[in-house]
Motif scaffolding. Structure first.
Motif, mmCIF file in Angstrom:
data_model
loop_
_atom_site.group_PDB
_atom_site.id
_atom_site.type_symbol
_atom_site.label_atom_id
_atom_site.label_comp_id
_atom_site.label_asym_id
_atom_site.label_seq_id
_atom_site.Cartn_x
_atom_site.Cartn_y
_atom_site.Cartn_z
ATOM 1 N N ILE A 1 37.411 55.674 43.062
ATOM 2 C CA ILE A 1 37.073 54.736 44.138
ATOM 3 C C ILE A 1 36.644 53.389 43.553
ATOM 4 O O ILE A 1 37.031 52.326 44.060
ATOM 5 N N ALA A 2 35.843 53.425 42.470
ATOM 6 C CA ALA A 2 35.408 52.171 41.849
ATOM 7 C C ALA A 2 36.593 51.376 41.323
ATOM 8 O O ALA A 2 36.662 50.146 41.482
ATOM 9 N N LEU A 3 37.538 52.051 40.690
ATOM 10 C CA LEU A 3 38.721 51.371 40.163
ATOM 11 C C LEU A 3 39.577 50.816 41.299
ATOM 12 O O LEU A 3 40.077 49.686 41.220
ATOM 13 N N PHE A 4 39.719 51.591 42.356
ATOM 14 C CA PHE A 4 40.498 51.132 43.517
ATOM 15 C C PHE A 4 39.855 49.909 44.165
ATOM 16 O O PHE A 4 40.536 48.923 44.492
ATOM 17 N N VAL A 5 38.538 49.931 44.337
ATOM 18 C CA VAL A 5 37.839 48.800 44.955
ATOM 19 C C VAL A 5 37.921 47.570 44.061
ATOM 20 O O VAL A 5 38.150 46.445 44.531
ATOM 21 N N ALA A 6 37.727 47.754 42.747
ATOM 22 C CA ALA A 6 37.784 46.616 41.829
ATOM 23 C C ALA A 6 39.149 45.951 41.850
ATOM 24 O O ALA A 6 39.260 44.718 41.900
ATOM 25 N N ALA A 7 40.226 46.751 41.824
ATOM 26 C CA ALA A 7 41.571 46.183 41.857
ATOM 27 C C ALA A 7 41.837 45.483 43.185
ATOM 28 O O ALA A 7 42.463 44.414 43.224
ATOM 29 N N SER A 8 41.367 46.064 44.281
ATOM 30 C CA SER A 8 41.570 45.444 45.588
ATOM 31 C C SER A 8 40.829 44.114 45.693
ATOM 32 O O SER A 8 41.358 43.136 46.244
ATOM 33 N N VAL A 9 39.621 44.054 45.161
ATOM 34 C CA VAL A 9 38.855 42.800 45.189
ATOM 35 C C VAL A 9 39.550 41.731 44.354
ATOM 36 O O VAL A 9 39.613 40.551 44.741
ATOM 37 N N LEU A 10 40.096 42.118 43.195
ATOM 38 C CA LEU A 10 40.830 41.152 42.379
ATOM 39 C C LEU A 10 42.046 40.612 43.122
ATOM 40 O O LEU A 10 42.355 39.414 43.042
ATOM 41 N N LEU A 11 42.744 41.473 43.846
ATOM 42 C CA LEU A 11 43.905 41.014 44.606
ATOM 43 C C LEU A 11 43.491 40.061 45.731
ATOM 44 O O LEU A 11 44.192 39.086 46.021
ATOM 45 N N LEU A 12 42.359 40.333 46.373
ATOM 46 C CA LEU A 12 41.913 39.476 47.464
ATOM 47 C C LEU A 12 41.347 38.150 46.963
ATOM 48 O O LEU A 12 41.676 37.081 47.499
ATOM 49 N N PHE B 1 42.876 59.204 45.800
ATOM 50 C CA PHE B 1 42.344 57.924 45.361
ATOM 51 C C PHE B 1 42.855 57.548 43.968
ATOM 52 O O PHE B 1 42.906 56.363 43.628
ATOM 53 N N ARG B 2 43.256 58.531 43.173
ATOM 54 C CA ARG B 2 43.858 58.210 41.879
ATOM 55 C C ARG B 2 45.186 57.477 42.081
ATOM 56 O O ARG B 2 45.472 56.493 41.377
ATOM 57 N N VAL B 3 45.985 57.947 43.036
ATOM 58 C CA VAL B 3 47.252 57.275 43.327
ATOM 59 C C VAL B 3 46.998 55.843 43.801
ATOM 60 O O VAL B 3 47.671 54.897 43.374
ATOM 61 N N LEU B 4 46.020 55.668 44.688
ATOM 62 C CA LEU B 4 45.703 54.330 45.173
ATOM 63 C C LEU B 4 45.195 53.439 44.046
ATOM 64 O O LEU B 4 45.560 52.257 43.959
ATOM 65 N N ALA B 5 44.340 53.985 43.182
ATOM 66 C CA ALA B 5 43.786 53.189 42.096
ATOM 67 C C ALA B 5 44.877 52.728 41.136
ATOM 68 O O ALA B 5 44.958 51.541 40.783
ATOM 69 N N CYS B 6 45.731 53.646 40.706
ATOM 70 C CA CYS B 6 46.816 53.273 39.787
ATOM 71 C C CYS B 6 47.769 52.287 40.453
ATOM 72 O O CYS B 6 48.249 51.346 39.809
ATOM 73 N N GLY B 7 48.045 52.484 41.734
ATOM 74 C CA GLY B 7 48.933 51.569 42.431
ATOM 75 C C GLY B 7 48.350 50.174 42.542
ATOM 76 O O GLY B 7 49.058 49.171 42.340
ATOM 77 N N MET B 8 47.067 50.061 42.832
ATOM 78 C CA MET B 8 46.457 48.749 42.962
ATOM 79 C C MET B 8 46.331 48.043 41.612
ATOM 80 O O MET B 8 46.465 46.825 41.530
ATOM 81 N N ILE C 1 44.783 52.300 33.798
ATOM 82 C CA ILE C 1 45.598 53.367 34.393
ATOM 83 C C ILE C 1 45.440 54.666 33.605
ATOM 84 O O ILE C 1 45.308 55.759 34.184
ATOM 85 N N VAL C 2 45.455 54.568 32.276
ATOM 86 C CA VAL C 2 45.277 55.774 31.449
ATOM 87 C C VAL C 2 43.903 56.386 31.708
ATOM 88 O O VAL C 2 43.762 57.619 31.807
ATOM 89 N N ALA C 3 42.877 55.537 31.823
ATOM 90 C CA ALA C 3 41.544 56.061 32.129
ATOM 91 C C ALA C 3 41.517 56.761 33.483
ATOM 92 O O ALA C 3 40.879 57.806 33.646
ATOM 93 N N SER C 4 42.236 56.199 34.463
ATOM 94 C CA SER C 4 42.293 56.840 35.774
ATOM 95 C C SER C 4 42.977 58.202 35.700
ATOM 96 O O SER C 4 42.597 59.132 36.411
ATOM 97 N N LEU C 5 43.984 58.319 34.841
ATOM 98 C CA LEU C 5 44.701 59.585 34.707
ATOM 99 C C LEU C 5 43.904 60.633 33.936
ATOM 100 O O LEU C 5 44.156 61.831 34.082
ATOM 101 N N LEU C 6 42.951 60.198 33.117
ATOM 102 C CA LEU C 6 42.198 61.132 32.287
ATOM 103 C C LEU C 6 40.866 61.541 32.899
ATOM 104 O O LEU C 6 40.356 62.621 32.615
ATOM 105 N N VAL C 7 40.292 60.681 33.731
ATOM 106 C CA VAL C 7 38.969 60.944 34.309
ATOM 107 C C VAL C 7 39.137 61.490 35.719
ATOM 108 O O VAL C 7 39.610 60.779 36.617
ATOM 109 N N PHE C 8 38.770 62.727 35.928
ATOM 110 C CA PHE C 8 38.915 63.374 37.234
ATOM 111 C C PHE C 8 37.582 63.314 37.972
ATOM 112 O O PHE C 8 36.913 64.324 38.179
#
Length: 246
Positions: free
Chosen positions: A31-42, A101-108, A18-25
């Motif tokens: 998108i990569a972080l969001f997809v990775a978290a979504s795949v882990l959930l599935l 996508f930052r909001v989605l990534a942190c949320g996932m 999450i910190v990396a998502s907040l620091l890297v614009f």
């Protein structure tokens, strides 16, 4: 795999992502972080796709303003441009789209932790390993158990009211029904709070008192391996973003 991951290293790993998502614009990183978290959930948490989409709705609504101004109206807000300048955003990506996508990534990522962690085990780990005060820990446990119990009690109250009125139970409670059940629900909450207070007294929840703990699962080598693997993937993603340039 993640269900057996110790809660504390898992929390540290999720916070690092999450910190990396907040620091890297960068849009690609979000998108990569969001997809990775979504795949882990599935795959790992076995969340059905429909429920996964439902989990995304609150986070998508939170960032929907940035998405519409960037994609539909192509007019990013001053806040989005300021965030892009301060964090070195790429010029080929709309700042509002990155924020969406930052909001989605942190949320996932937070959903990954919540869906794969037993709340009771997490609180006990905080009490045992990080010395969380016992009154605070047991208060958290009481709150986590009371919320689903209150929902079940409300359902029973609605069923009893529907039987008394001789009509089928509605799927969504009307405002009049919610108002009629407010007092019974409040009485149930007061009874639960009284029982919790008696339970605290029975357990000797005085501040600073010496307490014993049941044996808790230790942080094993497997947990450290998963933590190192997750941090390694994070470093690799950051290196790939850095190699891609602005």
């Amino acid at each position: 795999m993640l269900n057996g991951f110790h809660p504390l290293p898992k929390l540290a790993l999720c916070l690092a992502w999450i910190v990396a998502s907040l620091l890297v614009f960068r849009l690609s990183f979000q998108i990569a972080l969001f997809v990775a978290a979504s795949v882990l959930l599935l795959v790992d948490a076995h969340i059905p796709p429909r429920r996964l989409l439902a989990l995304m709705v609150p986070f998508a609504l939170f960032g929907f303003g940035f998405f519409t101004t960037s994609v539909l109206f192509r007019a990013d807000t001053g806040f989005a441009f300021q965030m892009a300048r301060e964090q070195g955003g790429a010029p080929d990506a709309a700042p509002g789209l990155v924020l969406f996508f930052r909001v989605l990534a942190c949320g996932m990522v937070s959903a990954v932790f919540a869906a794969t962690t037993d709340p009771g085990r997490f609180v006990r780990a905080l009490m045992f390993h990080l010395r969380l005060p016992a009154p605070m820990g047991f208060a958290l446990l009481q709150a986590m158990h009371m919320v689903p119990d209150l929902r079940a009690e409300m359902l029973q109250l609605r069923m009893a009211r529907a039987i008394r009125l001789g009509r089928p139970l509605r799927r969504i409670a009307s405002p009049a029904e919610i108002g009629a059940l407010a007092i019974p629900a409040l009485a149930y909450a007061i009874r639960r709070a009284t029982r919790a207070a008696l339970s605290f007294e029975a357990r000797g929840m005085q501040p600073g008192a010496t307490r014993t703990h049941l044996p808790q699962p230790p942080i094993t080598g497997r947990d450290w391996t998963l933590l190192a693997l997750g941090l390694g993937l994070l470093v690799a993603a950051l290196s790939a973003v850095g190699a891609a340039g602005p």
